[in-house]
Design a protein around this motif. Sequence first.
Motif, PDB file in Angstrom:
ATOM      1  N   PRO A  58       0.810  -1.224   0.000  1.00 29.48           N
ATOM      2  CA  PRO A  58       0.000   0.000   0.000  1.00 29.48           C
ATOM      3  C   PRO A  58       0.841   1.272   0.000  1.00 29.48           C
ATOM      4  N   ARG A  59       1.981   1.268   0.716  1.00 27.53           N
ATOM      5  CA  ARG A  59       2.850   2.454   0.709  1.00 27.53           C
ATOM      6  C   ARG A  59       3.393   2.725  -0.700  1.00 27.53           C
ATOM      7  N   TYR A  60       3.835   1.690  -1.372  1.00 29.22           N
ATOM      8  CA  TYR A  60       4.359   1.851  -2.728  1.00 29.22           C
ATOM      9  C   TYR A  60       3.258   2.341  -3.675  1.00 29.22           C
ATOM     10  N   CYS A  61       2.093   1.757  -3.575  1.00 30.40           N
ATOM     11  CA  CYS A  61       0.982   2.163  -4.445  1.00 30.40           C
ATOM     12  C   CYS A  61       0.618   3.624  -4.212  1.00 30.40           C
ATOM     13  N   TRP A  62       0.625   4.031  -2.979  1.00 29.13           N
ATOM     14  CA  TRP A  62       0.298   5.425  -2.680  1.00 29.13           C
ATOM     15  C   TRP A  62       1.419   6.341  -3.162  1.00 29.13           C
ATOM     16  N   PHE A  63       2.662   5.868  -3.111  1.00 28.48           N
ATOM     17  CA  PHE A  63       3.770   6.648  -3.657  1.00 28.48           C
ATOM     18  C   PHE A  63       3.592   6.858  -5.161  1.00 28.48           C
ATOM     19  N   VAL A  64       3.170   5.818  -5.867  1.00 29.23           N
ATOM     20  CA  VAL A  64       2.924   5.942  -7.308  1.00 29.23           C
ATOM     21  C   VAL A  64       1.852   7.000  -7.552  1.00 29.23           C
ATOM     22  N   ALA A  65       0.779   6.944  -6.774  1.00 31.09           N
ATOM     23  CA  ALA A  65      -0.296   7.937  -6.918  1.00 31.09           C
ATOM     24  C   ALA A  65       0.223   9.338  -6.597  1.00 31.09           C
ATOM     25  N   ALA A  66       0.994   9.463  -5.534  1.00 31.68           N
ATOM     26  CA  ALA A  66       1.534  10.776  -5.145  1.00 31.68           C
ATOM     27  C   ALA A  66       2.484  11.310  -6.207  1.00 31.68           C
ATOM     28  N   SER A  67       3.278  10.431  -6.806  1.00 34.11           N
ATOM     29  CA  SER A  67       4.206  10.891  -7.839  1.00 34.11           C
ATOM     30  C   SER A  67       3.456  11.422  -9.053  1.00 34.11           C
ATOM     31  N   PHE A  68       2.278  10.875  -9.322  1.00 28.95           N
ATOM     32  CA  PHE A  68       1.482  11.424 -10.421  1.00 28.95           C
ATOM     33  C   PHE A  68       0.823  12.740  -9.996  1.00 28.95           C
ATOM     34  N   ASP A  69       0.411  12.837  -8.743  1.00 24.06           N
ATOM     35  CA  ASP A  69      -0.169  14.094  -8.258  1.00 24.06           C
ATOM     36  C   ASP A  69       0.839  15.239  -8.354  1.00 24.06           C
ATOM     37  N   ILE A  70       2.116  14.940  -8.153  1.00 25.40           N
ATOM     38  CA  ILE A  70       3.157  15.958  -8.330  1.00 25.40           C
ATOM     39  C   ILE A  70       3.103  16.508  -9.750  1.00 25.40           C
ATOM     40  N   VAL A  71       2.972  15.621 -10.716  1.00 27.42           N
ATOM     41  CA  VAL A  71       2.894  16.022 -12.117  1.00 27.42           C
ATOM     42  C   VAL A  71       1.663  16.901 -12.350  1.00 27.42           C
ATOM     43  N   MET A  72       0.563  16.552 -11.706  1.00 32.72           N
ATOM     44  CA  MET A  72      -0.690  17.283 -11.921  1.00 32.72           C
ATOM     45  C   MET A  72      -0.686  18.667 -11.283  1.00 32.72           C
ATOM     46  N   LEU A  73       0.292  18.960 -10.454  1.00 35.55           N
ATOM     47  CA  LEU A  73       0.409  20.318  -9.924  1.00 35.55           C
ATOM     48  C   LEU A  73       0.761  21.304 -11.029  1.00 35.55           C
ATOM     49  N   ASP A  74       1.211  20.797 -12.170  1.00 39.00           N
ATOM     50  CA  ASP A  74       1.516  21.647 -13.324  1.00 39.00           C
ATOM     51  C   ASP A  74       0.329  21.807 -14.266  1.00 39.00           C
ATOM     52  N   SER A  75      -0.824  21.294 -13.888  1.00 37.30           N
ATOM     53  CA  SER A  75      -2.024  21.466 -14.700  1.00 37.30           C
ATOM     54  C   SER A  75      -2.389  22.942 -14.767  1.00 37.30           C
ATOM     55  N   LYS A  76      -3.077  23.331 -15.791  1.00 34.91           N
ATOM     56  CA  LYS A  76      -3.541  24.719 -15.930  1.00 34.91           C
ATOM     57  C   LYS A  76      -4.903  24.924 -15.263  1.00 34.91           C
ATOM     58  N   ILE A  77      -5.465  23.847 -14.731  1.00 33.67           N
ATOM     59  CA  ILE A  77      -6.775  23.896 -14.082  1.00 33.67           C
ATOM     60  C   ILE A  77      -6.562  23.964 -12.575  1.00 33.67           C
ATOM     61  N   GLN A  78      -6.937  25.092 -11.972  1.00 34.68           N
ATOM     62  CA  GLN A  78      -6.649  25.305 -10.554  1.00 34.68           C
ATOM     63  C   GLN A  78      -7.323  24.289  -9.645  1.00 34.68           C
ATOM     64  N   SER A  79      -8.534  23.865  -9.979  1.00 30.87           N
ATOM     65  CA  SER A  79      -9.204  22.881  -9.123  1.00 30.87           C
ATOM     66  C   SER A  79      -8.454  21.545  -9.135  1.00 30.87           C
ATOM     67  N   VAL A  80      -7.889  21.174 -10.273  1.00 29.54           N
ATOM     68  CA  VAL A  80      -7.091  19.950 -10.367  1.00 29.54           C
ATOM     69  C   VAL A  80      -5.829  20.100  -9.527  1.00 29.54           C
ATOM     70  N   GLN A  81      -5.184  21.264  -9.602  1.00 40.41           N
ATOM     71  CA  GLN A  81      -3.987  21.522  -8.798  1.00 40.41           C
ATOM     72  C   GLN A  81      -4.303  21.426  -7.307  1.00 40.41           C
ATOM     73  N   ARG A  82      -5.391  22.061  -6.887  1.00 36.17           N
ATOM     74  CA  ARG A  82      -5.736  22.074  -5.458  1.00 36.17           C
ATOM     75  C   ARG A  82      -6.050  20.677  -4.947  1.00 36.17           C
ATOM     76  N   LEU A  83      -6.802  19.887  -5.724  1.00 35.06           N
ATOM     77  CA  LEU A  83      -7.124  18.528  -5.292  1.00 35.06           C
ATOM     78  C   LEU A  83      -5.864  17.659  -5.232  1.00 35.06           C
TER      79      LEU A  83
END
Length: 171
Positions: A60-85
Amino acid sequence: MPHRMFFEASYILLHRPIVSPHDIATASGPAAVCLQHSSEATNLAVRFTRTFGEYLRYLPRYCWFVAASFDIVMLDSKIQSVQRLALDRLSLWLNTMTNNLLRAPSMRRSVQHISSRIYEVLARNPYLAQSPTGISILAHLRGQRGMGGGPSPLGAAANEGMGFFELLQNT
């Protein structure tokens, strides 16, 4: 539940190589698929920790790390609601994994890398840095700064490279 988290992480890992900068900016195409599975992996991890406490096993820790690593990428989205979530999910991840460091010291490098990446994004994005979650994360990172081996908000160069983020940048 860990098997379901593995499914969510696998979906992210399968779709991530075909995510383009346009997909990230617009949260569409394969990025939307990865985003959906990242969100679900985080929801599963939160439910798991509420039920069994914050002690997560390796998978579960590794799986959540994979999800978190993608969330890092999504912080560069141009959609503020996506960035905030994405930042909200990263805050949950950071708090849980920091609490797990005593039980799972092998997570230290993952926490350092995610922390460094979050700090880099917050340093260049005032909108996210001034959000309640951004303020909370910055306070958390500053509190960790003085701990030996703790997450360093000084940037990725302050920590040893994992290769995973380089893979994300090269696709």
